[in-house]
Scaffold this motif. Structure first.
Motif, PDB file in Angstrom:
ATOM      1  N   LEU A 313       0.822  -1.207   0.000  1.00  0.00           N
ATOM      2  CA  LEU A 313       0.000   0.000   0.000  1.00  0.00           C
ATOM      3  C   LEU A 313       0.861   1.264   0.000  1.00  0.00           C
ATOM      4  O   LEU A 313       0.554   2.236  -0.693  1.00  0.00           O
ATOM      5  N   ALA A 314       1.947   1.239   0.766  1.00  0.00           N
ATOM      6  CA  ALA A 314       2.844   2.400   0.802  1.00  0.00           C
ATOM      7  C   ALA A 314       3.496   2.630  -0.556  1.00  0.00           C
ATOM      8  O   ALA A 314       3.619   3.768  -1.017  1.00  0.00           O
ATOM      9  N   ALA A 315       3.924   1.543  -1.205  1.00  0.00           N
ATOM     10  CA  ALA A 315       4.585   1.668  -2.500  1.00  0.00           C
ATOM     11  C   ALA A 315       3.638   2.232  -3.557  1.00  0.00           C
ATOM     12  O   ALA A 315       4.040   3.032  -4.406  1.00  0.00           O
ATOM     13  N   ALA A 316       2.363   1.840  -3.516  1.00  0.00           N
ATOM     14  CA  ALA A 316       1.397   2.355  -4.493  1.00  0.00           C
ATOM     15  C   ALA A 316       1.176   3.853  -4.297  1.00  0.00           C
ATOM     16  O   ALA A 316       1.148   4.621  -5.260  1.00  0.00           O
ATOM     17  N   ALA A 317       1.012   4.283  -3.046  1.00  0.00           N
ATOM     18  CA  ALA A 317       0.827   5.717  -2.786  1.00  0.00           C
ATOM     19  C   ALA A 317       2.058   6.514  -3.207  1.00  0.00           C
ATOM     20  O   ALA A 317       1.944   7.608  -3.781  1.00  0.00           O
TER      21      ALA A 317
END
Length: 407
Positions: A313-317
């Motif tokens: 999720l962090a990488a997508a944001a």
């Protein structure tokens, strides 16, 4: 693991209070779904299908509203959007408990459109406060703060609904949302860095909503689809094994694994790419089906998949923040929020449908395979070399390495 990246990010002006406000502001938002469900079932004496329709209507509204609100933030600024959404949600939660079911269902859709955009605003503000080369630990902190909110919010809502009443819980959520919106209004976090002040016309949507951006949004949706499916499947597996009383423990451990994974991800000097993270999460989710019938074996096998939740999720944001031009970052983060919302909305019914047709363990396989298929589908687009814009404007410095090397 290194703590230096986190110290560096938290030392930046505005980041520390933003993370703290985000944790507190998200708690009422994540408690909303379970509160509406308990209200419909316990106080309106309707079935779970009826409760699910209300949650679905609210979800559809939120998915539609997120990019629209983000676009308003880009055009009008943050405070007008916060004011409108805070007032709308305050009114909604103050009257929702007194509405008959048909009116509750209809207004849930409208209220969803004006849901306070806490998640998108925080991510947009992090992109404004944190330089591009330090955003990975910043978004890791954000993902961990989301995990903390999800660990606290629904549990508090259930506790209050069962000890007091769902109606009182709805009033409490309304008060919490108003406080959250007011705090953000006073804090007024920046949505653009000083060096990103808008100048010139807004870029057309086709110039930034590229196949690569769409691939990242698909990855975000697939990630939360697996999370929603895992949530339901854990309950079904433990119920079949007559160990339903351990559900809270297993789900809490799953959240702890995600926190640890997010912390490790943000501290790495070189991290896996987003598509690798998604593929690993899909494989890890599917393999949970091999766990033994005991609750502690299920909790143990959940470690790899759980540890990959927050990093993915962090990488997508982070990827969205690099690809979106500053003048449309609000709309882009809104689309990212919609992708996450849609994924969560699809994950639970998909897993439930597969479980009804076969057995509980196949819920892990079904959602994990979806994650793997999305990873394979987006791989060609994701790894393709980005061509320079037709206008001759050079590509944004640092964007490609952030996508390919260390998202």
């Amino acid at each position: 693991m290194r703590l230096a990246p986190y110290r560096s990010v938290l030392a930046l002006p505005g980041v520390r209070p933003l993370i703290l406000v985000a944790i507190l502001a998200r708690i009422p938002s994540v408690a909303a779904a379970v509160t509406l469900t308990l209200h419909v079932v316990e106080e309106l004496h309707r079935g779970y299908f009826a409760a699910g329709l209300v949650a679905t209507a609210s979800t559809i509204g939120a998915a539609v509203g997120a990019p629209l609100l983000g676009r308003m933030v880009d055009r009008r600024g943050l405070r007008p959007v916060l004011a409108v959404c805070t007032i709308a949600e305050g009114v909604w939660w103050s009257v929702a408990g007194s509405l008959p079911y048909p009116l509750l269902l209809g207004l849930a859709l409208a209220a969803g459109v004006l849901t306070l955009p806490v998640f998108s605003v925080v991510r947009q503000s992090l992109a404004a406060l944190v330089p591009p080369d330090r955003r990975r630990p910043a978004y890791a902190l954000d993902s961990m703060s989301v995990e903390l909110s999800f660990m606290v919010g629904p549990a508090l809502a259930v506790l209050m609904a069962t000890t007091v009443s769902p109606h009182a819980t709805m009033w409490a959520i309304g008060a919490g949302v108003v406080l959250a919106g007011s705090a953000l209004f006073v804090f007024n976090p920046p949505v653009r860095a000083e060096s990103e002040v808008a100048s010139g016309p807004v870029p057309p949507r086709r110039s930034w909503l590229t196949p690569r951006m769409i691939a990242i949004l698909a990855i975000a949706a697939a990630t939360t689809l697996m999370l929603g499916g895992t949530d339901v499947t854990v309950v079904a597996v433990l119920r079949e094994a007559d160990q339903i009383s351990w559900t809270g423990v297993v789900l809490a451990l799953w959240g702890v694994y995600s926190l640890i994974g997010g912390f490790v991800y943000g501290s790495l000097s070189r991290a896996p790419s987003l598509v690798v993270l998604l593929g690993a999460l899909g494989l890890g989710t599917a393999l949970v089906a091999l766990a033994g019938p005991q609750w502690f074996l299920l909790a143990l096998v959940l470690v790899p998949a759980g540890a990959l939740c927050a990093p993915t999720l962090a990488a997508a944001a982070d990827a969205v923040s690099h690809l979106a031009p500053p003048s449309v970052r609000g709309e882009a983060m809104g689309l990212h929020g919609s992708a996450i919302t849609v994924g969560l909305a699809l994950g639970a019914p998909l897993a439930g449908w597969v479980i009804d047709l076969s057995s509980p363990r196949w819920g892990f396989v079904a959602t994990g395979v979806v994650g793997l298929l999305v990873a394979v589908a987006v791989l060609p687009v994701y790894l393709s070399r980005r061509r320079p814009p037709a206008s001759g404007v050079p590509a944004q410095r640092g964007a490609e390495p952030a996508l390919v090397v260390a998202e």
